[in-house]
Design an enzyme around this catalytic site. Structure first.
Site, mmCIF file in Angstrom:
data_model
loop_
_atom_site.group_PDB
_atom_site.id
_atom_site.type_symbol
_atom_site.label_atom_id
_atom_site.label_comp_id
_atom_site.label_asym_id
_atom_site.label_seq_id
_atom_site.Cartn_x
_atom_site.Cartn_y
_atom_site.Cartn_z
ATOM 1 N N THR A 1 150.558 58.263 91.716
ATOM 2 C CA THR A 1 151.218 57.931 90.445
ATOM 3 C C THR A 1 152.375 56.997 90.757
ATOM 4 O OG1 THR A 1 152.921 59.674 90.459
ATOM 5 C CG2 THR A 1 150.721 60.297 89.656
ATOM 6 N N ASP A 2 153.023 56.482 89.712
ATOM 7 C CA ASP A 2 154.176 55.599 89.935
ATOM 8 C C ASP A 2 155.308 56.331 90.653
ATOM 9 O OD1 ASP A 2 152.920 53.468 88.750
ATOM 10 O OD2 ASP A 2 153.749 53.881 86.761
ATOM 11 N N CYS A 3 155.489 57.615 90.347
ATOM 12 C CA CYS A 3 156.596 58.356 90.964
ATOM 13 C C CYS A 3 156.171 59.067 92.249
ATOM 14 C CB CYS A 3 157.205 59.353 89.990
ATOM 15 S SG CYS A 3 156.008 60.330 89.055
ATOM 16 N N TYR A 4 154.852 59.243 92.427
ATOM 17 C CA TYR A 4 154.306 59.847 93.646
ATOM 18 C C TYR A 4 153.169 58.947 94.145
ATOM 19 C CZ TYR A 4 156.814 64.079 92.224
ATOM 20 O OH TYR A 4 157.781 64.973 91.867
ATOM 21 N N PRO A 5 153.525 57.818 94.800
ATOM 22 C CA PRO A 5 152.511 56.796 95.093
ATOM 23 C C PRO A 5 151.582 57.117 96.274
ATOM 24 C CG PRO A 5 154.658 56.104 95.906
ATOM 25 C CD PRO A 5 154.886 57.373 95.132
#
Length: 400
Positions: A138-142
């Site tokens: 994800t954007d916060c957990y790339p």
């Protein structure tokens, strides 16, 4: 005569508490009677050490750089899958989990050499554990993949949380069929060739406080070599089963959900265990202190093996198919002689739980209390008893 837990704790703090094990109080009551013993003794310590499948640990591994979100992805520890359906790096490892490549019972009976319980024991022992994980990013957990070693000393939290432990009594298992069967009650020989039981009997915690007068939510306990707490009643808690005149259940009844800091525990009391043809389980050591608040509690704490009865159940047909009934009753004094009679046949018995380890746990808990290192807790809420109407229910199957 009545005492309070607060009063007993004051005696513990000043080194004046009289603490005995659940074995020792039997002799005291036989010698001095209930009234005198209840006045003299402040705490009775219990113990059990046996396989408890409904066990596991949750832990937080901390964030990597860059961050990764395991929720929705997959993680293994030493090739054993863990549950990831929480937040980013919170994981739960169940005792009975198996590596994906374990053949299970495809080659019957399966060997089940390694699983979640063994990983838990290795964690407790301070060994490095191989963690492999994948995520969708994800954007916060790339980050999408990680392979690393973890160790209990580096984990933010590592907590043993067991949903069903310390069963209050359990079946004695036999096999009526003409073939060997492999069960969580051990390997059962054909034609009633042997019998297995699984309880510490007169040392077992819930058998020494059968109506949960002192054991409740918030009770502090010995758990796996460290300190834990009763979190709730356990799954399949069934306190309404038939009881003897002594108040002792005649069949599997109460259970406890327990929780404690895995970092305090010992691989001597948290042991990965294999059952051929069945699977993996965790053998757990539990000890619970029983404050002797009055004569009734003292009477129950002094119950002996010959007064604790259980049912002899066929595990070849009746148990797997939920067929009610029993082949007879037997008490723990009889079981511990090494042989019982079932349907007119003399049958050798064996224990899945360790009585010697139960004694060790009760003695260790006694020593902690006498040193002032372990104070008793007041339960914040009771465990449901026989009057509650709580009972174990079978699944009501409905077509989908």
């Amino acid at each position: 005569m009545a005492k309070t837990i607060k009063e007993i704790n004051e005696k513990i703090k000043h080194g004046k508490a009289v603490v005995v094990t659940a074995e020792e109080i039997i002799d005291l009551v036989e010698k001095d009677g209930i009234k005198k013993t209840a006045e003299k003794v402040d705490v009775v310590t219990t113990g059990t050490f046996g396989p408890m499948c409904s066990s596991g640990v949750y832990f937080n591994v901390g964030h990597s750089k860059p961050r990764i979100k395991f929720g929705g992805g997959s993680v293994t520890v030493n090739e054993v899958p863990v549950y990831t359906g929480f937040a980013a790096v919170d994981l739960y490892l169940g005792a009975t989990a198996l590596p994906d490549d374990d053949p299970r019972n495809k080659v019957y009976p399966g060997e089940f050499k390694y699983g979640g319980a063994h990983v838990i024991q290795e964690l407790v022992a301070g060994k490095d554990i191989a963690l492999r994980g994948t995520a969708y990013g994800t954007d916060c957990y790339p980050r999408k993949k990680i392979e690393t070693l973890i160790n209990i000393k580096d984990l933010n939290e590592a907590v043993l949380f067991n949903m069903r432990n310390a069963y209050q009594n359990y079946n004695c298992a036999v096999n009526l069929s003409d073939r060997m069967i492999y069960t969580y009650m051990g390997t059962l020989r054909p034609n009633i060739g042997n019998a297995y039981y699984c309880s510490a009997g007169q040392l077992s915690p819930l058998l020494k406080d059968p109506h949960y007068k002192t054991i409740g939510i918030g009770t502090k306990i010995f758990l796996g070599g460290g300190i834990g707490y009763v979190a709730w009643q356990g799954t399949q808690h069934s306190p309404t089963v038939k009881r003897k005149d002594t108040g002792i259940p005649q069949a599997p009844a109460g259970t406890l959900a327990v929780i404690g800091d895995l970092k305090q525990m010992s691989p001597d009391y948290i042991v990965g265990t294999t059952f051929q043809g069945y699977g993996v389980t965790l053998t757990v050591g539990i000890g619970i202190p029983i404050p002797i608040l009055d004569e009734e509690i003292c009477k129950f704490a002094a119950i002996k093996d010959e007064d604790i009865w259980t049912q002899i159940i066929d595990y070849s047909e009746a148990y797997p198919n939920c067929i009610p009934g029993s082949l007879g009753e037997v008490n723990y004094a009889q079981l511990k002689t090494g042989k019982i009679t079932v349907k007119g046949k003399v049958v050798p018995t064996g224990a899945l739980s360790s009585y010697s380890k139960a004694v060790e746990i009760a003695e260790k808990l006694k020593a902690w209390i006498k040193k002032g290192d372990f104070l008793l807790t007041e339960p914040v809420a009771p465990i449901p008893g026989a009057e509650s109407g709580v009972t174990f229910k079978l699944l009501k199957e409905k077509p989908i």
